[in-house]
Design an enzyme around this catalytic site. Structure first.
Site, PDB file in Angstrom:
ATOM      1  N   ASP A  32       0.787  -1.244   0.000  1.00  0.00           N
ATOM      2  CA  ASP A  32       0.000   0.000   0.000  1.00  0.00           C
ATOM      3  C   ASP A  32       0.819   1.295   0.000  1.00  0.00           C
ATOM      4  OD1 ASP A  32      -1.506  -2.131   0.831  1.00  0.00           O
ATOM      5  OD2 ASP A  32      -2.092  -1.252   2.733  1.00  0.00           O
ATOM      6  N   GLN A  48       4.301   0.766   2.038  1.00  0.00           N
ATOM      7  CA  GLN A  48       4.617  -0.474   2.744  1.00  0.00           C
ATOM      8  C   GLN A  48       5.732  -1.194   1.984  1.00  0.00           C
ATOM      9  OE1 GLN A  48       2.120  -2.081   5.561  1.00  0.00           O
ATOM     10  NE2 GLN A  48       2.897  -0.020   5.770  1.00  0.00           N
ATOM     11  N   ARG A 161      -7.428  -1.416  11.583  1.00  0.00           N
ATOM     12  CA  ARG A 161      -6.165  -0.823  11.112  1.00  0.00           C
ATOM     13  C   ARG A 161      -6.336   0.296  10.077  1.00  0.00           C
ATOM     14  NH1 ARG A 161      -6.198  -6.173   9.547  1.00  0.00           N
ATOM     15  NH2 ARG A 161      -6.588  -6.561   7.341  1.00  0.00           N
ATOM     16  N   ASP A 162      -5.182   0.830   9.692  1.00  0.00           N
ATOM     17  CA  ASP A 162      -5.019   1.770   8.581  1.00  0.00           C
ATOM     18  C   ASP A 162      -5.667   3.140   8.832  1.00  0.00           C
ATOM     19  OD1 ASP A 162      -3.909  -0.524   7.489  1.00  0.00           O
ATOM     20  OD2 ASP A 162      -5.655  -1.000   6.252  1.00  0.00           O
ATOM     21  N   GLU A 211     -10.242  -2.598   4.333  1.00  0.00           N
ATOM     22  CA  GLU A 211      -8.947  -2.077   4.738  1.00  0.00           C
ATOM     23  C   GLU A 211      -8.776  -0.689   4.107  1.00  0.00           C
ATOM     24  OE1 GLU A 211      -6.160  -5.971   4.881  1.00  0.00           O
ATOM     25  OE2 GLU A 211      -6.604  -5.361   2.851  1.00  0.00           O
TER      26      GLU A 211
HETATM   27  C1  FRU Z   1      -3.656  -3.818   2.785  1.00  0.00           C
HETATM   28  C2  FRU Z   1      -3.018  -4.198   4.126  1.00  0.00           C
HETATM   29  C3  FRU Z   1      -3.372  -3.205   5.198  1.00  0.00           C
HETATM   30  C4  FRU Z   1      -2.243  -3.374   6.171  1.00  0.00           C
HETATM   31  C5  FRU Z   1      -1.090  -3.569   5.237  1.00  0.00           C
HETATM   32  C6  FRU Z   1       0.010  -4.431   5.761  1.00  0.00           C
HETATM   33  O1  FRU Z   1      -2.966  -4.319   1.686  1.00  0.00           O
HETATM   34  O2  FRU Z   1      -3.402  -5.499   4.484  1.00  0.00           O
HETATM   35  O3  FRU Z   1      -4.643  -3.407   5.771  1.00  0.00           O
HETATM   36  O4  FRU Z   1      -2.073  -2.255   7.000  1.00  0.00           O
HETATM   37  O5  FRU Z   1      -1.608  -4.150   4.052  1.00  0.00           O
HETATM   38  O6  FRU Z   1       1.094  -4.453   4.899  1.00  0.00           O
END
Ligand code: FRU
Length: 496
Positions: A32, A48, A161-162, A211
Protein backbone atom coordinates in the site's frame (compact mmCIF):
# COMPACT_ATOMS: atom_id res chain seq x y z
CA UNK A 1 11.87 9.34 23.12
CA UNK A 2 13.75 7.05 20.86
CA UNK A 3 15.34 7.72 17.50
CA UNK A 4 15.18 4.99 14.94
CA UNK A 5 18.35 3.10 14.38
CA UNK A 6 18.77 3.27 10.61
CA UNK A 7 19.85 0.20 8.74
CA UNK A 8 23.32 0.80 7.27
CA UNK A 9 21.95 1.29 3.80
CA UNK A 10 18.67 1.17 2.04
CA UNK A 11 19.24 -1.35 -0.68
CA UNK A 12 16.83 0.27 -3.12
CA UNK A 13 18.55 3.47 -4.04
CA UNK A 14 16.93 3.73 -7.44
CA UNK A 15 13.93 6.01 -7.41
CA UNK A 16 11.70 3.86 -9.52
CA UNK A 17 11.88 1.61 -12.51
CA UNK A 18 14.00 3.58 -14.99
CA UNK A 19 11.99 4.92 -17.91
CA UNK A 20 8.66 3.87 -16.45
CA UNK A 21 5.63 5.88 -15.50
CA UNK A 22 4.58 3.49 -12.73
CA UNK A 23 6.40 3.74 -9.42
CA UNK A 24 7.84 0.40 -8.33
CA UNK A 25 10.84 0.02 -6.04
CA UNK A 26 13.39 -2.49 -7.27
CA UNK A 27 14.20 -5.84 -5.70
CA UNK A 28 11.84 -5.71 -2.76
CA UNK A 29 8.23 -6.25 -1.78
CA UNK A 30 5.95 -3.18 -1.89
CA UNK A 31 2.27 -2.87 -1.07
CA UNK A 32 0.00 0.00 0.00
CA UNK A 33 0.80 3.66 -0.49
CA UNK A 34 0.65 5.30 2.96
CA UNK A 35 1.19 8.71 4.49
CA UNK A 36 0.63 10.66 1.28
CA UNK A 37 1.33 14.27 2.14
CA UNK A 38 2.09 17.45 0.23
CA UNK A 39 4.43 20.01 1.79
CA UNK A 40 6.02 23.06 0.27
CA UNK A 41 6.02 21.96 -3.37
CA UNK A 42 6.90 18.31 -2.71
CA UNK A 43 4.60 15.33 -2.92
CA UNK A 44 5.70 12.75 -0.37
CA UNK A 45 4.70 9.14 -0.74
CA UNK A 46 5.42 6.62 1.97
CA UNK A 47 4.63 2.99 1.24
CA UNK A 48 4.62 -0.47 2.74
CA UNK A 49 7.91 -2.18 2.00
CA UNK A 50 9.95 -5.19 2.98
CA UNK A 51 13.44 -3.74 2.51
CA UNK A 52 15.05 -7.14 2.83
CA UNK A 53 13.01 -9.35 0.52
CA UNK A 54 10.58 -9.78 -2.34
CA UNK A 55 7.71 -11.21 -0.31
CA UNK A 56 5.43 -9.64 2.31
CA UNK A 57 6.84 -9.43 5.85
CA UNK A 58 9.24 -7.30 7.89
CA UNK A 59 7.02 -4.35 7.01
CA UNK A 60 8.57 -0.86 7.15
CA UNK A 61 7.62 2.46 5.59
CA UNK A 62 9.59 3.41 2.49
CA UNK A 63 9.67 7.05 1.35
CA UNK A 64 9.83 8.75 -2.01
CA UNK A 65 9.28 12.34 -3.13
CA UNK A 66 8.25 14.02 -6.33
CA UNK A 67 7.76 17.57 -7.58
CA UNK A 68 5.36 16.52 -10.32
CA UNK A 69 3.73 13.21 -9.27
CA UNK A 70 5.47 11.53 -12.19
CA UNK A 71 9.21 11.48 -11.48
CA UNK A 72 10.05 10.11 -8.05
CA UNK A 73 13.21 10.24 -6.00
CA UNK A 74 13.76 7.55 -3.38
CA UNK A 75 14.53 8.77 0.13
CA UNK A 76 16.01 6.76 3.01
CA UNK A 77 13.86 4.12 4.62
CA UNK A 78 11.43 6.04 6.83
CA UNK A 79 9.66 4.17 9.65
CA UNK A 80 11.02 0.90 10.99
CA UNK A 81 8.96 -1.52 13.11
CA UNK A 82 8.24 -0.44 16.69
CA UNK A 83 10.44 -2.34 19.16
CA UNK A 84 7.44 -3.51 21.26
CA UNK A 85 4.34 -2.93 19.15
CA UNK A 86 5.53 -4.49 15.93
CA UNK A 87 5.40 -3.89 12.21
CA UNK A 88 4.70 -0.49 10.68
CA UNK A 89 1.45 -1.13 8.82
CA UNK A 90 -0.48 1.35 6.70
CA UNK A 91 -1.44 4.79 7.98
CA UNK A 92 -1.32 8.44 7.10
CA UNK A 93 0.72 11.61 7.57
CA UNK A 94 -0.37 15.19 8.18
CA UNK A 95 1.60 18.42 8.44
CA UNK A 96 1.04 19.80 11.94
CA UNK A 97 1.45 23.40 10.85
CA UNK A 98 -0.14 24.87 14.00
CA UNK A 99 1.87 22.60 16.31
CA UNK A 100 -1.32 21.16 17.79
CA UNK A 101 0.68 18.15 19.01
CA UNK A 102 3.23 20.30 20.82
CA UNK A 103 5.94 18.17 19.20
CA UNK A 104 7.23 20.96 16.98
CA UNK A 105 8.17 24.07 18.93
CA UNK A 106 9.45 26.59 16.38
CA UNK A 107 8.38 24.59 13.32
CA UNK A 108 5.42 24.83 10.98
CA UNK A 109 6.34 21.79 8.93
CA UNK A 110 6.27 18.94 11.46
CA UNK A 111 5.10 15.62 10.03
CA UNK A 112 2.89 13.41 12.21
CA UNK A 113 2.28 9.81 11.11
CA UNK A 114 -0.70 7.93 12.51
CA UNK A 115 -0.33 4.25 11.66
CA UNK A 116 -1.09 0.74 12.76
CA UNK A 117 1.54 -1.15 14.67
CA UNK A 118 0.97 -4.89 14.42
CA UNK A 119 2.47 -8.05 15.83
CA UNK A 120 1.30 -11.64 15.50
CA UNK A 121 -0.59 -13.11 18.45
CA UNK A 122 1.00 -16.48 19.26
CA UNK A 123 -1.33 -19.41 18.56
CA UNK A 124 -4.01 -17.20 16.95
CA UNK A 125 -4.77 -16.24 13.41
CA UNK A 126 -4.53 -12.51 14.11
CA UNK A 127 -2.20 -9.64 14.84
CA UNK A 128 -2.53 -7.24 17.75
CA UNK A 129 -3.32 -4.00 15.97
CA UNK A 130 -2.60 -0.86 17.90
CA UNK A 131 -2.65 2.66 16.48
CA UNK A 132 0.55 4.60 17.05
CA UNK A 133 2.12 7.97 16.40
CA UNK A 134 5.53 8.70 14.90
CA UNK A 135 6.83 12.16 14.02
CA UNK A 136 9.47 13.79 11.91
CA UNK A 137 11.10 17.20 12.29
CA UNK A 138 12.86 17.05 8.94
CA UNK A 139 10.00 16.47 6.51
CA UNK A 140 10.00 12.73 6.60
CA UNK A 141 13.75 12.02 6.42
CA UNK A 142 14.07 10.71 9.98
CA UNK A 143 11.35 9.60 12.38
CA UNK A 144 10.81 9.01 16.07
CA UNK A 145 8.09 7.03 17.78
CA UNK A 146 6.04 9.05 20.25
CA UNK A 147 6.76 8.05 23.86
CA UNK A 148 3.12 7.24 24.77
CA UNK A 149 2.32 4.69 22.09
CA UNK A 150 -0.04 3.14 21.41
CA UNK A 151 -2.48 6.03 21.26
CA UNK A 152 -5.38 3.63 20.57
CA UNK A 153 -5.05 0.20 22.19
CA UNK A 154 -5.74 -3.15 20.56
CA UNK A 155 -9.49 -3.88 20.35
CA UNK A 156 -9.16 -7.69 20.34
CA UNK A 157 -10.67 -7.51 16.85
CA UNK A 158 -9.35 -9.59 14.01
CA UNK A 159 -9.01 -6.49 11.85
CA UNK A 160 -8.59 -2.92 13.10
CA UNK A 161 -6.17 -0.82 11.11
CA UNK A 162 -5.02 1.77 8.58
CA UNK A 163 -5.92 5.12 10.21
CA UNK A 164 -6.35 7.98 7.72
CA UNK A 165 -6.30 11.42 9.31
CA UNK A 166 -8.22 14.35 7.87
CA UNK A 167 -8.95 17.83 9.16
CA UNK A 168 -12.48 18.72 10.28
CA UNK A 169 -12.20 22.46 9.67
CA UNK A 170 -15.71 23.23 10.90
CA UNK A 171 -14.96 21.88 14.37
CA UNK A 172 -11.25 22.79 14.33
CA UNK A 173 -10.15 19.28 15.13
CA UNK A 174 -8.53 16.26 13.59
CA UNK A 175 -10.51 13.17 12.65
CA UNK A 176 -9.40 9.71 11.58
CA UNK A 177 -11.20 6.92 9.82
CA UNK A 178 -10.01 3.40 10.71
CA UNK A 179 -11.14 0.10 9.23
CA UNK A 180 -12.68 -2.37 11.67
CA UNK A 181 -13.72 -5.69 10.12
CA UNK A 182 -16.67 -4.97 7.84
CA UNK A 183 -17.08 -1.45 9.22
CA UNK A 184 -15.26 1.84 9.56
CA UNK A 185 -14.80 3.74 12.81
CA UNK A 186 -14.33 7.48 13.19
CA UNK A 187 -12.15 9.04 15.88
CA UNK A 188 -11.41 12.66 16.83
CA UNK A 189 -8.50 14.46 18.43
CA UNK A 190 -7.39 18.02 19.08
CA UNK A 191 -3.69 17.30 19.48
CA UNK A 192 -3.14 14.23 17.25
CA UNK A 193 -2.01 12.31 20.34
CA UNK A 194 -5.22 11.62 22.31
CA UNK A 195 -8.08 10.17 20.30
CA UNK A 196 -11.67 9.41 21.21
CA UNK A 197 -14.19 7.25 19.39
CA UNK A 198 -16.96 9.04 17.47
CA UNK A 199 -18.93 6.39 15.59
CA UNK A 200 -18.76 3.07 13.76
CA UNK A 201 -20.72 2.32 10.58
CA UNK A 202 -21.23 -0.96 8.83
CA UNK A 203 -20.37 -0.95 5.16
CA UNK A 204 -22.61 -2.52 2.57
CA UNK A 205 -21.55 -5.69 0.79
CA UNK A 206 -18.16 -6.27 2.42
CA UNK A 207 -17.92 -10.07 2.40
CA UNK A 208 -14.61 -10.39 4.21
CA UNK A 209 -12.77 -7.37 5.50
CA UNK A 210 -12.37 -3.74 4.62
CA UNK A 211 -8.95 -2.08 4.74
CA UNK A 212 -7.35 1.27 3.95
CA UNK A 213 -10.33 3.64 4.33
CA UNK A 214 -10.12 7.29 3.35
CA UNK A 215 -12.57 10.18 3.62
CA UNK A 216 -12.21 13.30 1.50
CA UNK A 217 -14.27 16.44 1.05
CA UNK A 218 -14.83 17.64 -2.49
CA UNK A 219 -16.23 20.99 -3.57
CA UNK A 220 -19.37 20.65 -5.61
CA UNK A 221 -21.70 23.38 -6.86
CA UNK A 222 -20.96 25.79 -4.04
CA UNK A 223 -21.24 23.05 -1.40
CA UNK A 224 -19.41 19.88 -0.42
CA UNK A 225 -19.68 16.20 -1.12
CA UNK A 226 -17.81 13.76 1.13
CA UNK A 227 -16.40 10.61 -0.43
CA UNK A 228 -15.72 7.52 1.68
CA UNK A 229 -13.28 5.06 0.07
CA UNK A 230 -12.42 1.59 1.32
CA UNK A 231 -10.69 -1.48 -0.07
CA UNK A 232 -12.51 -4.79 0.02
CA UNK A 233 -10.16 -7.70 0.33
CA UNK A 234 -12.29 -10.49 -1.12
CA UNK A 235 -14.88 -9.54 -3.58
CA UNK A 236 -17.78 -11.67 -4.65
CA UNK A 237 -17.94 -10.14 -8.14
CA UNK A 238 -15.03 -12.01 -9.67
CA UNK A 239 -12.50 -9.28 -9.04
CA UNK A 240 -10.63 -10.67 -6.05
CA UNK A 241 -10.11 -7.38 -4.26
CA UNK A 242 -10.84 -3.77 -5.09
CA UNK A 243 -11.72 -0.25 -4.02
CA UNK A 244 -15.29 0.94 -3.36
CA UNK A 245 -16.63 4.38 -2.63
CA UNK A 246 -19.79 6.04 -1.38
CA UNK A 247 -20.84 9.68 -1.70
CA UNK A 248 -22.45 11.33 1.29
CA UNK A 249 -22.00 13.80 4.11
CA UNK A 250 -19.94 13.94 7.30
CA UNK A 251 -21.46 15.74 10.28
CA UNK A 252 -18.34 15.66 12.41
CA UNK A 253 -19.34 12.35 14.01
CA UNK A 254 -20.53 9.97 11.35
CA UNK A 255 -20.58 9.53 7.60
CA UNK A 256 -24.09 9.39 6.12
CA UNK A 257 -24.26 7.98 2.58
CA UNK A 258 -26.54 9.79 0.11
CA UNK A 259 -27.87 6.47 -1.10
CA UNK A 260 -28.06 3.91 1.70
CA UNK A 261 -26.94 0.31 1.58
CA UNK A 262 -25.60 -1.55 -1.40
CA UNK A 263 -27.15 0.68 -4.08
CA UNK A 264 -25.00 3.57 -2.94
CA UNK A 265 -21.74 1.69 -3.25
CA UNK A 266 -19.63 2.17 -6.40
CA UNK A 267 -16.61 0.37 -7.74
CA UNK A 268 -13.77 2.90 -8.20
CA UNK A 269 -11.77 0.85 -10.71
CA UNK A 270 -13.22 -2.16 -12.47
CA UNK A 271 -9.89 -3.83 -13.33
CA UNK A 272 -8.26 -6.70 -11.48
CA UNK A 273 -5.37 -4.80 -9.91
CA UNK A 274 -6.34 -1.72 -7.99
CA UNK A 275 -6.19 -1.71 -4.19
CA UNK A 276 -5.45 0.31 -1.05
CA UNK A 277 -6.28 3.72 -2.52
CA UNK A 278 -5.15 6.75 -0.55
CA UNK A 279 -5.45 10.49 -1.23
CA UNK A 280 -2.81 13.19 -0.67
CA UNK A 281 -3.22 15.29 2.45
CA UNK A 282 -2.59 19.04 2.30
CA UNK A 283 -2.84 19.70 -1.45
CA UNK A 284 -3.40 23.27 -2.55
CA UNK A 285 -7.12 23.85 -3.29
CA UNK A 286 -6.35 24.35 -6.98
CA UNK A 287 -5.09 20.76 -7.21
CA UNK A 288 -8.28 18.96 -6.19
CA UNK A 289 -8.01 15.45 -4.76
CA UNK A 290 -5.25 13.20 -6.09
CA UNK A 291 -5.13 9.50 -5.26
CA UNK A 292 -2.79 6.61 -5.91
CA UNK A 293 -3.27 2.88 -5.32
CA UNK A 294 -1.33 -0.33 -5.14
CA UNK A 295 -1.65 -1.98 -8.56
CA UNK A 296 -2.27 -5.46 -7.27
CA UNK A 297 -4.91 -7.81 -5.97
CA UNK A 298 -4.78 -9.15 -2.44
CA UNK A 299 -6.29 -12.43 -3.68
CA UNK A 300 -3.06 -13.43 -5.46
CA UNK A 301 -0.48 -10.69 -4.78
CA UNK A 302 1.39 -12.93 -2.39
CA UNK A 303 1.75 -15.74 -4.95
CA UNK A 304 3.30 -13.72 -7.77
CA UNK A 305 6.93 -14.29 -8.65
CA UNK A 306 8.86 -11.05 -8.34
CA UNK A 307 12.06 -11.68 -10.10
CA UNK A 308 11.16 -11.24 -13.74
CA UNK A 309 9.91 -7.72 -13.27
CA UNK A 310 12.61 -6.69 -10.81
CA UNK A 311 9.81 -5.36 -8.64
CA UNK A 312 7.11 -6.90 -6.56
CA UNK A 313 4.64 -4.11 -6.11
CA UNK A 314 3.86 -1.12 -8.30
CA UNK A 315 1.58 1.85 -7.86
CA UNK A 316 -1.01 2.98 -10.35
CA UNK A 317 -0.41 6.37 -11.91
CA UNK A 318 -1.65 9.14 -9.59
CA UNK A 319 -5.20 10.11 -10.50
CA UNK A 320 -6.89 13.48 -10.43
CA UNK A 321 -10.49 13.32 -9.23
CA UNK A 322 -13.50 15.43 -10.05
CA UNK A 323 -17.24 14.99 -9.60
CA UNK A 324 -19.55 14.92 -12.59
CA UNK A 325 -23.24 14.45 -13.15
CA UNK A 326 -23.77 11.45 -15.45
CA UNK A 327 -26.71 9.34 -16.59
CA UNK A 328 -26.19 7.20 -13.51
CA UNK A 329 -26.08 10.15 -11.11
CA UNK A 330 -23.20 11.99 -9.48
CA UNK A 331 -19.97 10.07 -10.17
CA UNK A 332 -16.28 10.40 -9.52
CA UNK A 333 -14.34 11.12 -12.68
CA UNK A 334 -10.66 10.22 -12.70
CA UNK A 335 -7.84 10.83 -15.09
CA UNK A 336 -4.11 10.20 -14.96
CA UNK A 337 -1.98 13.03 -13.60
CA UNK A 338 0.26 12.80 -16.66
CA UNK A 339 0.41 15.01 -19.71
CA UNK A 340 -0.07 12.80 -22.72
CA UNK A 341 2.05 14.39 -25.36
CA UNK A 342 0.85 14.18 -28.95
CA UNK A 343 4.13 15.44 -30.47
CA UNK A 344 4.71 14.05 -33.95
CA UNK A 345 8.09 12.53 -33.11
CA UNK A 346 6.59 10.40 -30.36
CA UNK A 347 3.93 8.86 -32.62
CA UNK A 348 3.78 5.06 -32.66
CA UNK A 349 3.06 3.20 -35.86
CA UNK A 350 0.14 0.79 -36.00
CA UNK A 351 -0.20 -2.22 -38.23
CA UNK A 352 -3.57 -2.43 -39.94
CA UNK A 353 -4.62 -6.07 -39.75
CA UNK A 354 -7.91 -5.46 -41.59
CA UNK A 355 -11.50 -5.85 -40.33
CA UNK A 356 -11.10 -2.95 -37.91
CA UNK A 357 -8.04 -4.37 -36.16
CA UNK A 358 -4.93 -2.33 -35.36
CA UNK A 359 -1.84 -3.91 -33.89
CA UNK A 360 0.86 -2.16 -31.85
CA UNK A 361 4.20 -3.84 -31.38
CA UNK A 362 6.21 -1.67 -29.02
CA UNK A 363 9.83 -2.22 -29.95
CA UNK A 364 11.56 -0.33 -27.13
CA UNK A 365 9.10 -1.60 -24.52
CA UNK A 366 8.82 1.91 -23.02
CA UNK A 367 5.51 3.32 -21.84
CA UNK A 368 3.04 4.45 -24.47
CA UNK A 369 -0.62 5.27 -24.79
CA UNK A 370 -3.35 4.71 -27.33
CA UNK A 371 -6.26 7.13 -27.37
CA UNK A 372 -9.38 5.89 -29.18
CA UNK A 373 -12.15 8.33 -29.95
CA UNK A 374 -15.37 7.42 -31.65
CA UNK A 375 -16.29 9.59 -34.62
CA UNK A 376 -19.69 10.75 -35.78
CA UNK A 377 -20.72 7.20 -36.70
CA UNK A 378 -21.52 5.47 -33.47
CA UNK A 379 -19.02 2.95 -32.16
CA UNK A 380 -20.76 0.35 -30.10
CA UNK A 381 -18.00 -2.13 -29.39
CA UNK A 382 -14.25 -2.15 -28.76
CA UNK A 383 -12.00 -5.06 -27.99
CA UNK A 384 -8.52 -4.69 -26.54
CA UNK A 385 -6.24 -7.69 -26.60
CA UNK A 386 -2.88 -7.82 -24.87
CA UNK A 387 -0.74 -10.87 -25.39
CA UNK A 388 2.83 -11.81 -24.59
CA UNK A 389 5.17 -14.37 -26.03
CA UNK A 390 4.98 -16.41 -22.82
CA UNK A 391 1.28 -17.18 -23.43
CA UNK A 392 -0.14 -14.39 -21.27
CA UNK A 393 -3.46 -13.15 -22.61
CA UNK A 394 -5.73 -10.32 -21.50
CA UNK A 395 -8.93 -9.79 -23.43
CA UNK A 396 -11.05 -6.72 -22.65
CA UNK A 397 -14.45 -6.08 -24.24
CA UNK A 398 -16.13 -2.70 -24.06
CA UNK A 399 -19.77 -2.92 -25.03
CA UNK A 400 -20.92 0.68 -25.21
CA UNK A 401 -24.53 -0.21 -26.09
CA UNK A 402 -24.94 -2.40 -23.04
CA UNK A 403 -22.69 -0.10 -20.96
CA UNK A 404 -20.58 -3.08 -19.96
CA UNK A 405 -16.88 -3.85 -19.62
CA UNK A 406 -15.76 -7.46 -19.37
CA UNK A 407 -12.26 -8.86 -19.06
CA UNK A 408 -10.62 -12.26 -19.05
CA UNK A 409 -6.99 -12.95 -18.24
CA UNK A 410 -4.92 -16.09 -18.39
CA UNK A 411 -1.26 -16.51 -17.56
CA UNK A 412 -0.57 -20.18 -18.22
CA UNK A 413 3.01 -20.11 -16.95
CA UNK A 414 2.17 -18.49 -13.62
CA UNK A 415 0.28 -19.80 -10.69
CA UNK A 416 -2.27 -16.98 -10.75
CA UNK A 417 -5.95 -17.77 -10.98
CA UNK A 418 -7.64 -17.18 -14.30
CA UNK A 419 -9.57 -13.93 -13.91
CA UNK A 420 -12.93 -13.20 -15.47
CA UNK A 421 -15.15 -10.23 -14.70
CA UNK A 422 -18.11 -8.31 -16.03
CA UNK A 423 -19.06 -4.81 -14.90
CA UNK A 424 -21.35 -1.98 -15.77
CA UNK A 425 -19.53 1.06 -17.09
CA UNK A 426 -20.89 3.86 -14.93
CA UNK A 427 -21.86 6.14 -17.75
CA UNK A 428 -22.04 5.30 -21.43
CA UNK A 429 -21.09 8.51 -23.25
CA UNK A 430 -21.25 9.52 -26.91
CA UNK A 431 -18.95 9.72 -28.72
CA UNK A 432 -17.09 6.97 -26.93
CA UNK A 433 -13.55 7.44 -25.73
CA UNK A 434 -10.95 5.03 -24.40
CA UNK A 435 -7.44 5.81 -23.19
CA UNK A 436 -5.11 2.82 -22.93
CA UNK A 437 -1.99 3.60 -20.87
CA UNK A 438 0.59 0.85 -21.39
CA UNK A 439 3.73 0.28 -19.39
CA UNK A 440 5.86 -2.78 -18.74
CA UNK A 441 3.86 -4.98 -16.37
CA UNK A 442 0.71 -2.88 -16.24
CA UNK A 443 -2.06 -1.35 -18.34
CA UNK A 444 -4.60 1.24 -17.19
CA UNK A 445 -7.78 2.13 -19.08
CA UNK A 446 -9.69 5.39 -18.69
CA UNK A 447 -13.07 5.35 -20.37
CA UNK A 448 -15.45 8.07 -21.46
CA UNK A 449 -13.64 11.01 -19.95
CA UNK A 450 -12.72 9.06 -16.83
CA UNK A 451 -16.18 7.99 -15.68
CA UNK A 452 -14.73 4.48 -15.54
CA UNK A 453 -11.20 3.18 -15.07
CA UNK A 454 -9.64 -0.28 -15.06
CA UNK A 455 -6.15 -1.43 -14.03
CA UNK A 456 -4.63 -4.78 -15.00
CA UNK A 457 -1.21 -6.27 -14.40
CA UNK A 458 0.51 -7.80 -17.39
CA UNK A 459 2.62 -10.83 -16.48
CA UNK A 460 4.98 -10.57 -19.43
CA UNK A 461 8.00 -12.23 -17.78
CA UNK A 462 10.21 -9.96 -19.86
CA UNK A 463 8.86 -11.27 -23.17
CA UNK A 464 7.60 -8.94 -25.93
CA UNK A 465 4.09 -7.58 -25.50
CA UNK A 466 1.59 -7.01 -28.28
CA UNK A 467 -1.49 -4.81 -28.15
CA UNK A 468 -4.42 -5.17 -30.52
CA UNK A 469 -7.37 -2.84 -30.72
CA UNK A 470 -10.39 -4.17 -32.55
CA UNK A 471 -13.59 -2.52 -33.52
CA UNK A 472 -15.52 -5.15 -35.41
CA UNK A 473 -18.11 -3.77 -37.75
CA UNK A 474 -16.96 -0.16 -37.46
CA UNK A 475 -13.60 0.17 -39.20
CA UNK A 476 -12.56 3.70 -39.93
CA UNK A 477 -14.95 5.33 -37.50
CA UNK A 478 -12.43 5.59 -34.72
CA UNK A 479 -9.76 8.22 -34.42
CA UNK A 480 -6.62 6.57 -33.07
CA UNK A 481 -3.67 8.44 -31.56
CA UNK A 482 -0.76 6.39 -30.26
CA UNK A 483 2.35 7.95 -28.76
CA UNK A 484 5.31 6.96 -26.65
CA UNK A 485 5.39 8.64 -23.24
CA UNK A 486 8.98 9.82 -23.25
CA UNK A 487 9.38 12.64 -20.78
CA UNK A 488 6.31 12.41 -18.66
CA UNK A 489 5.13 15.60 -17.06
CA UNK A 490 2.37 16.25 -14.63
CA UNK A 491 -1.01 17.39 -15.81
CA UNK A 492 -2.79 20.03 -13.73
CA UNK A 493 -6.35 19.96 -12.61
CA UNK A 494 -8.29 22.04 -15.09
CA UNK A 495 -6.39 20.88 -18.15
CA UNK A 496 -8.59 18.25 -19.78
C1 FRU B 1 -3.66 -3.82 2.79
C2 FRU B 1 -3.02 -4.20 4.13
C3 FRU B 1 -3.37 -3.20 5.20
C4 FRU B 1 -2.24 -3.37 6.17
C5 FRU B 1 -1.09 -3.57 5.24
C6 FRU B 1 0.01 -4.43 5.76
O1 FRU B 1 -2.97 -4.32 1.69
O2 FRU B 1 -3.40 -5.50 4.48
O3 FRU B 1 -4.64 -3.41 5.77
O4 FRU B 1 -2.07 -2.26 7.00
O5 FRU B 1 -1.61 -4.15 4.05
O6 FRU B 1 1.09 -4.45 4.90
Amino acid sequence: MKTFAKPPEFIHDSSTRPGRIHFGPLNCWTNDPAGLVYCDGLYHMFFQVNPGGTSWGNIHWGHTVSRDLVNWQMRPLAITPHPELGLAFTGSVVVDSENSSGLFPERRDGFVAFLTTASPVPGQDRYTQTQSIAYSRDRGETWQWHSDNPVIPDQSARDFRDPKVFRDEERSRWCAVISRGQSVSFYASVNLLEWWHLSTSDLPAVPDVCECPDLIRMDYRGGYVWVLFYSVSHDSRGLGSGVRYQLGSFDGVRFVPDVPRKQGERVFDVGFDHYALQSWYGLPDSDGPVTISWANNSAYAHDLPAVYRGVNGMMTVPRLLELAETETGLTLVQRPAIVLDEAADTRMPALDCGSGCLQFLPTDSGPFYVMLRGGSEQVSYLQIEISCYNGFYLDIHLDFNAGEISARRTAPKLDTPEMDSRHLMPSPARPVECLVLMDRGIVELFLNGGTAAATYQIFDEGTPVELKVKSPGAPGTIEVTACRVEQPKRSIKKEV
